[in-house]
Design a protein around this motif. Structure first.
Motif, mmCIF file in Angstrom:
data_model
loop_
_atom_site.group_PDB
_atom_site.id
_atom_site.type_symbol
_atom_site.label_atom_id
_atom_site.label_comp_id
_atom_site.label_asym_id
_atom_site.label_seq_id
_atom_site.Cartn_x
_atom_site.Cartn_y
_atom_site.Cartn_z
ATOM 1 N N VAL A 1 20.529 -4.735 9.547
ATOM 2 C CA VAL A 1 21.091 -4.658 8.741
ATOM 3 C C VAL A 1 22.983 -5.321 9.365
ATOM 4 O O VAL A 1 23.206 -4.865 9.931
ATOM 5 C CB VAL A 1 21.219 -4.024 7.894
ATOM 6 N N ALA A 2 22.901 -6.033 8.736
ATOM 7 C CA ALA A 2 24.361 -6.132 9.181
ATOM 8 C C ALA A 2 25.303 -6.786 7.453
ATOM 9 O O ALA A 2 25.005 -7.718 7.508
ATOM 10 C CB ALA A 2 24.013 -7.958 9.902
ATOM 11 N N ALA A 3 26.438 -5.288 7.616
ATOM 12 C CA ALA A 3 27.070 -5.519 6.925
ATOM 13 C C ALA A 3 28.957 -6.444 7.002
ATOM 14 O O ALA A 3 28.830 -5.796 7.557
ATOM 15 C CB ALA A 3 27.034 -4.440 5.946
ATOM 16 N N HIS A 4 29.010 -7.446 6.172
ATOM 17 C CA HIS A 4 30.433 -8.041 5.853
ATOM 18 C C HIS A 4 30.880 -6.701 5.800
ATOM 19 O O HIS A 4 30.632 -6.443 4.522
ATOM 20 C CB HIS A 4 30.267 -9.041 5.193
ATOM 21 N N ARG B 1 20.659 0.608 -1.784
ATOM 22 C CA ARG B 1 19.574 0.527 -1.805
ATOM 23 C C ARG B 1 19.045 -0.845 -1.244
ATOM 24 O O ARG B 1 17.861 -0.755 -0.139
ATOM 25 C CB ARG B 1 18.974 0.043 -3.209
ATOM 26 N N HIS B 2 19.793 -1.735 -0.947
ATOM 27 C CA HIS B 2 19.315 -2.474 -0.192
ATOM 28 C C HIS B 2 19.892 -1.894 1.503
ATOM 29 O O HIS B 2 18.795 -2.708 1.905
ATOM 30 C CB HIS B 2 20.522 -3.860 -0.247
ATOM 31 N N VAL B 3 20.422 -1.540 1.432
ATOM 32 C CA VAL B 3 20.525 -1.286 2.928
ATOM 33 C C VAL B 3 19.576 -0.433 3.936
ATOM 34 O O VAL B 3 18.929 -0.538 4.330
ATOM 35 C CB VAL B 3 22.351 -0.527 3.405
ATOM 36 N N VAL B 4 19.334 1.060 2.636
ATOM 37 C CA VAL B 4 18.295 1.605 3.008
ATOM 38 C C VAL B 4 17.260 0.853 3.201
ATOM 39 O O VAL B 4 16.372 1.029 3.646
ATOM 40 C CB VAL B 4 18.399 2.944 1.613
ATOM 41 N N GLU B 5 16.697 0.467 1.615
ATOM 42 C CA GLU B 5 15.498 -0.431 1.632
ATOM 43 C C GLU B 5 14.984 -1.378 2.740
ATOM 44 O O GLU B 5 13.743 -1.521 3.760
ATOM 45 C CB GLU B 5 15.149 -1.181 0.313
ATOM 46 N N ALA B 6 15.841 -1.674 3.904
ATOM 47 C CA ALA B 6 15.833 -3.455 4.301
ATOM 48 C C ALA B 6 15.270 -2.482 5.680
ATOM 49 O O ALA B 6 14.594 -2.880 6.524
ATOM 50 C CB ALA B 6 16.687 -3.587 4.472
ATOM 51 N N HIS B 7 16.535 -1.288 5.935
ATOM 52 C CA HIS B 7 15.767 -0.455 7.453
ATOM 53 C C HIS B 7 15.332 -0.418 7.393
ATOM 54 O O HIS B 7 13.964 -0.515 8.243
ATOM 55 C CB HIS B 7 17.140 0.409 7.270
ATOM 56 N N ARG B 8 13.842 0.561 6.140
ATOM 57 C CA ARG B 8 13.033 1.211 5.878
ATOM 58 C C ARG B 8 11.669 0.526 5.837
ATOM 59 O O ARG B 8 10.325 0.082 6.553
ATOM 60 C CB ARG B 8 13.067 2.497 4.769
ATOM 61 N N HIS C 1 0.755 -0.957 -0.034
ATOM 62 C CA HIS C 1 0.879 -0.004 -0.417
ATOM 63 C C HIS C 1 0.751 1.385 -0.362
ATOM 64 O O HIS C 1 1.396 1.392 0.623
ATOM 65 C CB HIS C 1 -0.786 0.281 1.173
ATOM 66 N N PRO C 2 0.460 2.402 -0.641
ATOM 67 C CA PRO C 2 1.605 3.722 -0.608
ATOM 68 C C PRO C 2 1.930 4.103 0.736
ATOM 69 O O PRO C 2 2.408 4.942 1.108
ATOM 70 C CB PRO C 2 0.381 4.814 -1.986
ATOM 71 N N ASP C 3 0.719 3.606 1.950
ATOM 72 C CA ASP C 3 1.297 4.476 3.073
ATOM 73 C C ASP C 3 1.976 3.571 3.354
ATOM 74 O O ASP C 3 2.958 4.226 4.845
ATOM 75 C CB ASP C 3 -0.328 4.295 3.432
ATOM 76 N N ASP C 4 2.394 1.787 3.169
ATOM 77 C CA ASP C 4 3.217 1.896 4.182
ATOM 78 C C ASP C 4 4.889 1.547 3.375
ATOM 79 O O ASP C 4 5.516 1.445 2.866
ATOM 80 C CB ASP C 4 3.392 0.408 3.677
ATOM 81 N N PRO C 5 5.725 2.019 4.801
ATOM 82 C CA PRO C 5 7.064 2.174 4.632
ATOM 83 C C PRO C 5 7.482 0.672 3.933
ATOM 84 O O PRO C 5 8.720 1.223 3.447
ATOM 85 C CB PRO C 5 7.773 2.498 6.134
ATOM 86 N N GLY C 6 6.957 -0.156 4.637
ATOM 87 C CA GLY C 6 7.868 -1.528 4.447
ATOM 88 C C GLY C 6 7.978 -1.813 3.165
ATOM 89 O O GLY C 6 6.287 -2.614 2.956
ATOM 90 N N ARG C 7 8.703 -1.997 2.066
ATOM 91 C CA ARG C 7 8.655 -2.335 0.492
ATOM 92 C C ARG C 7 9.256 -2.830 0.114
ATOM 93 O O ARG C 7 9.679 -3.673 -0.889
ATOM 94 C CB ARG C 7 7.797 -1.397 -0.755
ATOM 95 N N PHE C 8 10.355 -3.922 0.809
ATOM 96 C CA PHE C 8 11.764 -4.488 0.675
ATOM 97 C C PHE C 8 11.936 -5.109 1.270
ATOM 98 O O PHE C 8 11.631 -5.165 2.785
ATOM 99 C CB PHE C 8 12.536 -4.108 0.383
ATOM 100 N N GLY C 9 11.308 -6.752 1.560
ATOM 101 C CA GLY C 9 12.417 -7.664 1.761
ATOM 102 C C GLY C 9 11.263 -8.808 1.923
ATOM 103 O O GLY C 9 11.890 -9.624 0.914
ATOM 104 N N LEU C 10 10.896 -9.563 2.781
ATOM 105 C CA LEU C 10 10.358 -11.044 2.684
ATOM 106 C C LEU C 10 8.630 -11.666 2.768
ATOM 107 O O LEU C 10 8.631 -10.169 3.258
ATOM 108 C CB LEU C 10 11.149 -12.018 3.689
#
Length: 550
Positions: free
Chosen positions: A336-339, A324-331, A266-275
């Motif tokens: 985020v655990a980054a090697h 992008r992966h880091v930003v979108e995962a946070h949102r 939904h446009p109001d949802d901040p979470g748009r990337f993940g599982l």
């Protein structure tokens, strides 16, 4: 009706790691949790009372970065970590291959290029040693492998663009058999995945070892990756292992970022990337919990693939995609655990986190640098401001410190695998092993934090040495903080889970060189002994774990 504890420990020297009450002599347990210390449990009866006079009790250790299924699966494969030369590696491959059927894979783990700088087994040598079978030998770093011609023939043709540069070739342009990073992932895709039953068996083998060393919880540093040591059903495997009692430790599972994708929303949802279904960090219970998104930013420092300076060539992917992966995962609600072995990789993470959203929200997520092979002085205030935790592997200093010093340069060793300077600046440092890349006993890691000696006996960043109690805190309270569960484990205080380790000596009272040799007399998870060779706690309560598979 009088109240009765399940367990009462008496006469121990208890280090609680709780700054409000650092020491105790008595500890009570009820329904898997600590109910009180000393006068808080005075006069209470218990179903079982254990006198631990002469022993030291600590919160159970938490290994903040470990590869459990890789370690467990490796126990069934050809072990090469102690092979002293390329010739010995080839001899072992030949002996192992003799017992296999035609066409069966020869899979070996942990070899080091000891014969000469950069001397790895070639595909021609592996063809002869393996009798023409597919041979796949993983380097100790976990970031490169040596393969036979039979394996090279299984790789896609043409190779994906991102893998081409990681296939080593001779002067005539022919592949030598040495593959790194993205090219190595192609082999994993060909040979894997493992089955759920194999994953459960690996968890069983690995965690049975962990508890002998006092480890009661772990952060699994990447599930769902390609290869025989992983599975697309890996969460199901952990759940099955927990139900059957084969996962002896608590587990926090990082999910491989390549499993993430854009989600209808939904446009109001901040979470748009993940599982799918919006699952994110925190899902689960106190036995198995989804942890961070694991993203590899660069390669192995020992192989010369840490991203340093201004050079993006050693980043494992397009920096824009990584950002992008880091930003979108946070949102989308993920830690985020980054090697990040090199300082350029640390910059990629910090830049992305600064763009991800309000600083306070970034801080609450406790994003992580995994390894921190090289952290510049100017990056330390940024780490502190963004609340980033650094999970280091102190045993790397003894195992790989000389190679890292050569790669980074002697003038930058003081910025490598930092500990004291980060803690002094207010950055949380979590202790971990990266097992099976390095030995995993927590007390060995504690000793390494104090000594900081390479294999050649060189000092590696003397100013980064820690005192014993601070090092122990990194492996208990601060590792729990990195996993977001410091309110449950990592300290011994009222209402905390009764996860603890009983040692036969006090790490603060022995010589630094003797810390790793301290014996683990018992390990308890939820007040139940999961390692008790002296039968200090008597027979375990009758339990009939369920064995069903998902």
């Amino acid at each position: 009706m009088s109240f009765e504890l399940d367990l009462l420990l008496r006469g121990a020297d208890v280090y609680t790691m709780d700054p409000s009450r650092p020491r105790a002599r008595t500890l009570g347990v009820w329904h898997g949790r600590v109910v009180g210390l000393d006068e808080q449990v005075a006069g209470l009866e218990a179903a079982r009372t254990v006198d631990l006079t002469g022993a030291t009790v600590l919160p159970g250790f938490h290994d903040a970065h470990v590869h459990t299924t890789s370690y467990g699966v490796a126990a069934t494969q050809l072990e090469l970590s102690d092979a002293g030369s390329t010739a010995e590696i080839l001899e072992r491959v030949a002996r192992h291959a003799e017992g296999l059927s035609d066409g069966a894979w020869v899979i070996g783990v942990g070899y080091l290029d000891r014969s000469a700088p950069g001397r790895h087994p070639t595909c021609a040598e592996l063809d002869r040693a393996g009798g023409g079978r597919p041979v796949w030998l993983t380097h100790r770093s976990g970031h490169m492998c040596a393969v036979s011609s039979a394996v090279l023939r299984l790789l896609p043709d043409p190779l994906p663009a991102g893998a081409v540069g990681y296939v080593h070739r001779d002067d005539a342009g022919a592949p030598t058999g040495l593959l790194e990073e993205a090219a190595m992932e192609l082999v994993k895709e060909v040979v894997g995945p493992g089955s759920v039953a194999q994953m459960v068996a690996a968890i069983d083998v690995a965690t049975a070892q962990y508890v002998t060393e006092g480890t009661t919880s772990i952060t699994e540093a990447g599930i769902g990756c390609p290869g025989v040591d992983h599975s697309p059903l890996e969460i199901a495997a952990w759940q099955a292992a927990a139900r059957s009692g084969q996962a002896r430790t608590r587990a926090h599972l990082m999910v491989y970022n390549e499993l993430f994708h854009d989600l209808p929303h939904h446009p109001d949802d901040p979470g748009r990337f993940g599982l799918d279904l919006g699952l994110h960090t925190g899902m689960g219970d106190d036995r198995v919990r989804v942890s961070a998104m694991k993203v590899w930013l660069d390669g192995a420092g020992t192989a010369g693939h840490a991203a340093t300076g201004d050079d993006d060539s050693e980043l494992v992917d397009d920096p824009v995609r990584l950002h992008r992966h880091v930003v979108e995962a946070h949102r989308s609600g993920w830690q985020v655990a980054a090697h990040a072995m090199g300082d350029r990789a640390v910059d990629v993470l910090l830049d992305a986190l600064e763009a991800a959203g309000p600083t306070e929200e970034v801080r609450r997520r406790r994003h992580r640098v995994e390894h921190g092979g090289l952290i510049r002085p100017d990056q330390v205030p940024r780490l502190r401001r963004l609340g980033v935790v650094v999970a280091i592997q102190p045993v790397f200093i003894g195992e790989f410190g000389d190679a890292l010093a050569e790669h980074f340069g002697a003038e930058r060793v003081d910025w490598s695998i930092r500990a004291a300077s980060l803690i002094d600046a207010g950055v949380v440092v979590a202790g971990s092993s990266d097992r099976p890349v390095a030995p995993g006993a927590p007390l060995l890691g504690v000793q390494a934090m104090l000594e900081r000696r390479t294999a050649s006996a060189s000092t590696y960043g003397a100013e980064e040495r820690l005192d014993v109690l601070t090092a122990l805190r990194c492996w208990t309270r601060d590792a729990a903080y990195a996993a977001g569960v410091e309110h449950e484990v990592g300290t011994l205080a009222s209402r905390r889970l009764a996860d603890l380790v009983v040692l036969d000596a006090d790490p603060t009272a022995v010589a630094t060189t003797a810390i790793a040799d301290i014996g683990v007399r018992a390990t308890l998870v939820g007040g139940q002994a999961v390692h008790d060779p002296e039968a200090l706690f008597g027979p375990a309560p009758s339990q009939t774990p369920t064995q069903e598979q998902p």
